[in-house]
Each structure stands twice: as structure tokens, then as C-alpha cells.
Design a protein around this motif. Structure first.
Motif, mmCIF file in Angstrom:
data_model
loop_
_atom_site.group_PDB
_atom_site.id
_atom_site.type_symbol
_atom_site.label_atom_id
_atom_site.label_comp_id
_atom_site.label_asym_id
_atom_site.label_seq_id
_atom_site.Cartn_x
_atom_site.Cartn_y
_atom_site.Cartn_z
ATOM 1 N N UNK A 17 -8.395 11.263 -22.877
ATOM 2 C CA UNK A 17 -7.522 10.088 -22.904
ATOM 3 C C UNK A 17 -6.159 10.406 -22.319
ATOM 4 N N UNK A 18 -5.602 11.553 -22.642
ATOM 5 C CA UNK A 18 -4.296 11.940 -22.117
ATOM 6 C C UNK A 18 -4.333 12.085 -20.605
ATOM 7 N N UNK A 19 -5.394 12.727 -20.083
ATOM 8 C CA UNK A 19 -5.503 12.900 -18.636
ATOM 9 C C UNK A 19 -5.706 11.574 -17.922
ATOM 10 N N UNK A 20 -6.539 10.691 -18.491
ATOM 11 C CA UNK A 20 -6.755 9.376 -17.882
ATOM 12 C C UNK A 20 -5.478 8.538 -17.914
ATOM 13 N N UNK A 21 -4.734 8.632 -19.003
ATOM 14 C CA UNK A 21 -3.469 7.893 -19.091
ATOM 15 C C UNK A 21 -2.517 8.328 -17.989
ATOM 16 N N UNK A 22 -2.436 9.624 -17.753
ATOM 17 C CA UNK A 22 -1.564 10.122 -16.689
ATOM 18 C C UNK A 22 -2.010 9.619 -15.323
ATOM 19 N N UNK A 23 -3.332 9.624 -15.094
ATOM 20 C CA UNK A 23 -3.853 9.155 -13.809
ATOM 21 C C UNK A 23 -3.530 7.683 -13.593
ATOM 22 N N UNK A 24 -3.836 6.850 -14.588
ATOM 23 C CA UNK A 24 -3.637 5.406 -14.453
ATOM 24 C C UNK A 24 -2.155 5.067 -14.348
ATOM 25 N N UNK A 25 -1.311 5.756 -15.114
ATOM 26 C CA UNK A 25 0.128 5.510 -15.030
ATOM 27 C C UNK A 25 0.658 5.808 -13.634
ATOM 28 N N UNK A 55 -21.745 14.270 -27.019
ATOM 29 C CA UNK A 55 -20.702 13.376 -26.513
ATOM 30 C C UNK A 55 -21.215 11.937 -26.575
ATOM 31 N N UNK A 56 -20.253 11.018 -26.635
ATOM 32 C CA UNK A 56 -20.599 9.592 -26.731
ATOM 33 C C UNK A 56 -20.957 9.058 -25.349
ATOM 34 N N UNK A 57 -22.126 8.432 -25.253
ATOM 35 C CA UNK A 57 -22.583 7.866 -23.989
ATOM 36 C C UNK A 57 -21.963 6.493 -23.718
ATOM 37 N N UNK A 58 -21.458 5.809 -24.741
ATOM 38 C CA UNK A 58 -20.988 4.434 -24.609
ATOM 39 C C UNK A 58 -19.651 4.343 -23.867
ATOM 40 N N UNK A 59 -19.296 3.096 -23.475
ATOM 41 C CA UNK A 59 -17.999 2.835 -22.845
ATOM 42 C C UNK A 59 -16.921 2.856 -23.923
ATOM 43 N N UNK A 60 -15.860 3.615 -23.675
ATOM 44 C CA UNK A 60 -14.763 3.753 -24.636
ATOM 45 C C UNK A 60 -13.502 3.120 -24.059
ATOM 46 N N UNK A 61 -12.626 2.705 -24.959
ATOM 47 C CA UNK A 61 -11.419 1.959 -24.567
ATOM 48 C C UNK A 61 -10.201 2.545 -25.253
ATOM 49 N N UNK A 62 -9.091 2.574 -24.522
ATOM 50 C CA UNK A 62 -7.807 2.918 -25.132
ATOM 51 C C UNK A 62 -6.711 2.094 -24.462
ATOM 52 N N UNK A 63 -5.625 1.890 -25.177
ATOM 53 C CA UNK A 63 -4.480 1.130 -24.669
ATOM 54 C C UNK A 63 -3.263 2.033 -24.628
ATOM 55 N N UNK A 64 -2.377 1.766 -23.653
ATOM 56 C CA UNK A 64 -1.152 2.532 -23.506
ATOM 57 C C UNK A 64 -0.033 1.608 -23.019
ATOM 58 N N UNK A 65 1.156 2.128 -23.047
ATOM 59 C CA UNK A 65 2.330 1.373 -22.602
ATOM 60 C C UNK A 65 3.209 2.266 -21.745
ATOM 61 N N UNK A 66 3.697 1.698 -20.638
ATOM 62 C CA UNK A 66 4.683 2.369 -19.787
ATOM 63 C C UNK A 66 6.013 1.652 -19.991
ATOM 64 N N UNK A 67 7.000 2.388 -20.448
ATOM 65 C CA UNK A 67 8.281 1.768 -20.775
ATOM 66 C C UNK A 67 9.039 1.302 -19.536
ATOM 67 N N UNK A 68 8.945 2.063 -18.436
ATOM 68 C CA UNK A 68 9.690 1.706 -17.235
ATOM 69 C C UNK A 68 8.813 1.860 -16.006
ATOM 70 N N UNK A 69 8.609 0.751 -15.317
ATOM 71 C CA UNK A 69 7.918 0.739 -14.034
ATOM 72 C C UNK A 69 8.892 0.152 -13.016
ATOM 73 N N UNK A 70 9.170 0.890 -11.962
ATOM 74 C CA UNK A 70 10.168 0.475 -10.977
ATOM 75 C C UNK A 70 9.489 -0.301 -9.853
#
Length: 296
Positions: free
Chosen positions: A112-120, A62-77
Motif C-alpha cells: 500500500x505504501x509503495x502504491x500510494x507513492x506511485x499514484x501520488x 496472499x489474498x487473490x481478491x481486489x483490495x482498496x485503500x484511500x489516501x489524501x494529498x495535502x498539496x497538489x500544484x
């Protein structure tokens, strides 16, 4: 080649492959777990050469380094039931290799999918506590700080540490942007009309004050002019009176000359008797004072 030689070559190949499969190398950018029959029997090896049981134990890198991803939420109330579109990025790294492998099987896309759900979910919770003005204003940093803390706690179950969360862009959904912009334009136009009305009222007041001051100044000037004119007329009358008392005959002659210039110096036709009072200096009587005054 004899069958004996073929068997020896095959044995040598098997030995070489067995020796190769019993070794693995870890570099500084990697984290490692060794799995034997579905169970983890080793983890987090130091960089360098290591050994394992061939064919039975398997190595996952596994990669030890810091990894980055970007996402978008279409609707935030927001708290005022307004929708926003949010672009964000997340920086993360593996914190516990065993938990990471057990929860995600070491699959980066699943992580990434699980982290996206958490952050969203955390972003939705924070935005629901604030208005649009607060979200795009000073409380924006508070939102990402709270989301990072909460997401980091939730991500511990995945063996992952969330090192940073940032909002890149906040915008209105396309279908409501035009109506919002139109309302903003209407509000700005109303402000413009109010300011213009206030400016016109102030200008009218200034003009009224200026006109009033102009009238007062002109009245004072006219009063002063009349006073000076009266003083001048009085002084002139005084001088005329003094001149008349000094030489009444010459004064009468001078006034008559002025009358002749004004009355006879134009094209008007006058019919007068030659012996009238007006022509006394044209027909002086012998021995009269006027004759002596006209002799010069």
C-alpha cells in the motif's frame, strides 16, 4: 506409565505433527508461494489439498481478491501554481505472485505504501499540466485515466495490477480557501454591479421610450380633440345660424333668457336703468315685436 510408553507417545506426536506440516490447503480466495531456504520452489497452486516438505518448506498465503485503500494529498500544484488537496482511492490486486513476494515480502501495508507513492507521483505530474478549472471540469476523467495507465505500468515491478484509480474530492487547502472564496465573492459582486447597471440603463431607456410614446400619443389625442372640438363648434355655429334665420325674434328672446339666468341668478347686485336694452322683455313697448314674443 513406563518410559517405553512415553517414548511411543512422543514419537506418535512427532509423526502427527510432521504429517500435519507436510500438508496445506488453498481456497479460491488465496494465492500461494512455497519457500524453501529463502527460495521460491512453488507458486499459484490450484484450490485444494497440497503437500510440501515438512520443516524445510514454508507456505505464504496472499489474498487473490481486489483490495482498496484511500489516501489524501495535502498539496497538489497546478499549472497556474495553485494548490489543491486531493482525496483518492486505489483498487489493486496481485498479478504475479513471485514478483509480489520478492518486491514486498508479501507485506500488504508495504504494498500500500509503495502504491500510494506511485499514484501520488502520477497525480502530481498530471495536475501540473492543467489549471484548476480544467482539473475540476471535463479533464478530471482524463487525469484519472492517465494516472491509472501509468500507475499500472509502474506497479508491474511489484507484481501488482492497478484496476482502478478515482478522485473522490478536490478542494483548496484550508489556509487559502478563505482568500479564494473572498475573491470569488468580489468577482460575483462585480458581476452583480455590472448586471444591475446594465438593467438600470435598459430600464431608463425603456422609460424614456415610454415617455416619448406617451407624449406623442397625448399630442395626437389633443390634436384630434381640437379638430373634433372645432368641427363641433362649427356645427353648433351652423345650427345656431340656421335657427336664427328661421325665427330671429325667438332666438333673440331665448338668448336674453339665458343671459338673465346667468347674470341675475346669483347674489350679485346690479344697478341698471329699467329702460335699458337688457330689460326690453320686462318692459315691452306696445305694438313692438318683442311684446308679441313675450306674450306666450
Amino acid at each position: 506409565m513406563s518410559p517405553k510408553h512415553i517414548i511411543i507417545i512422543l514419537l506418535l506426536l512427532v509423526v502427527a505433527y510432521t504429517a500435519y506440516d507436510s500438508m496445506f490447503t488453498v481456497n479460491e480466495r488465496q494465492r500461494v508461494v512455497v519457500v524453501q531456504l529463502g527460495e521460491i520452489v512453488g507458486q499459484d497452486y490450484a484450490p485444494g489439498l497440497h503437500f510440501k516438505v515438512p520443516f524445510i518448506q514454508h507456505v505464504r498465503f496472499f489474498d487473490r481478491r481486489v483490495m482498496t485503500f484511500t489516501e489524501e494529498i495535502q498539496r497538489v500544484l497546478t499549472s497556474e501554481n495553485k494548490n489543491l488537496a486531493v482525496d483518492f482511492y486505489v483498487k489493486w490486486r496481485i498479478d504475479d505472485t513471485v514478483d509480489y513476494y520478492l518486491s514486498t515480502q508479501g507485506d500488504e501495508s508495504r504494498t500500500r505504501s509503495l502504491l500510494t507513492e506511485i499514484v501520488e507521483n502520477d497525480l502530481l505530474a498530471e495536475f501540473s499540466k492543467r489549471t484548476i478549472r480544467q482539473a475540476v471540469g471535463d479533464e478530471r476523467n482524463e487525469i484519472v485515466a492517465a494516472v491509472q495507465v501509468q500507475a499500472n505500468q509502474d506497479a508491474k515491478e511489484l507484481g501488482v495490477q492497478v484496476t482502478d484509480v478515482r478522485i473522490m474530492r478536490l478542494d483548496l487547502p484550508e489556509e487559502v480557501s478563505e482568500s479564494v472564496y473572498e475573491r470569488m465573492r468580489s468577482e460575483r459582486q462585480e458581476v452583480i454591479r455590472t448586471l444591475r447597471a446594465q438593467g438600470d440603463a435598459a430600464a431608463q431607456e425603456i422609460r424614456s421610450d415610454a415617455e416619448r410614446e406617451r407624449t406623442i400619443i397625448l399630442a395626437d389625442a389633443y390634436s384630434q380633440a381640437q379638430t373634433l372640438r372645432g368641427q363641433g363648434d362649427a356645427r353648433a355655429a351652423e345650427l345656431y345660424a340656421q335657427a336664427y334665420t328661421r325665427n330671429p325674434t325667438f332666438y333673440s328672446f331665448y338668448r336674453s333668457m339665458q343671459l338673465y339666468r346667468e347674470a341675475l341668478g346669483n347674489d350679485d347686485l346690479l344697478v341698471l336703468q329699467p329702460d335699458g336694452e337688457l330689460f326690453k322683455y320686462f318692459n315691452p313697448k306696445p305694438g313692438s315685436g318683442s311684446g308679441s314674443a313675450s306674450s306666450p
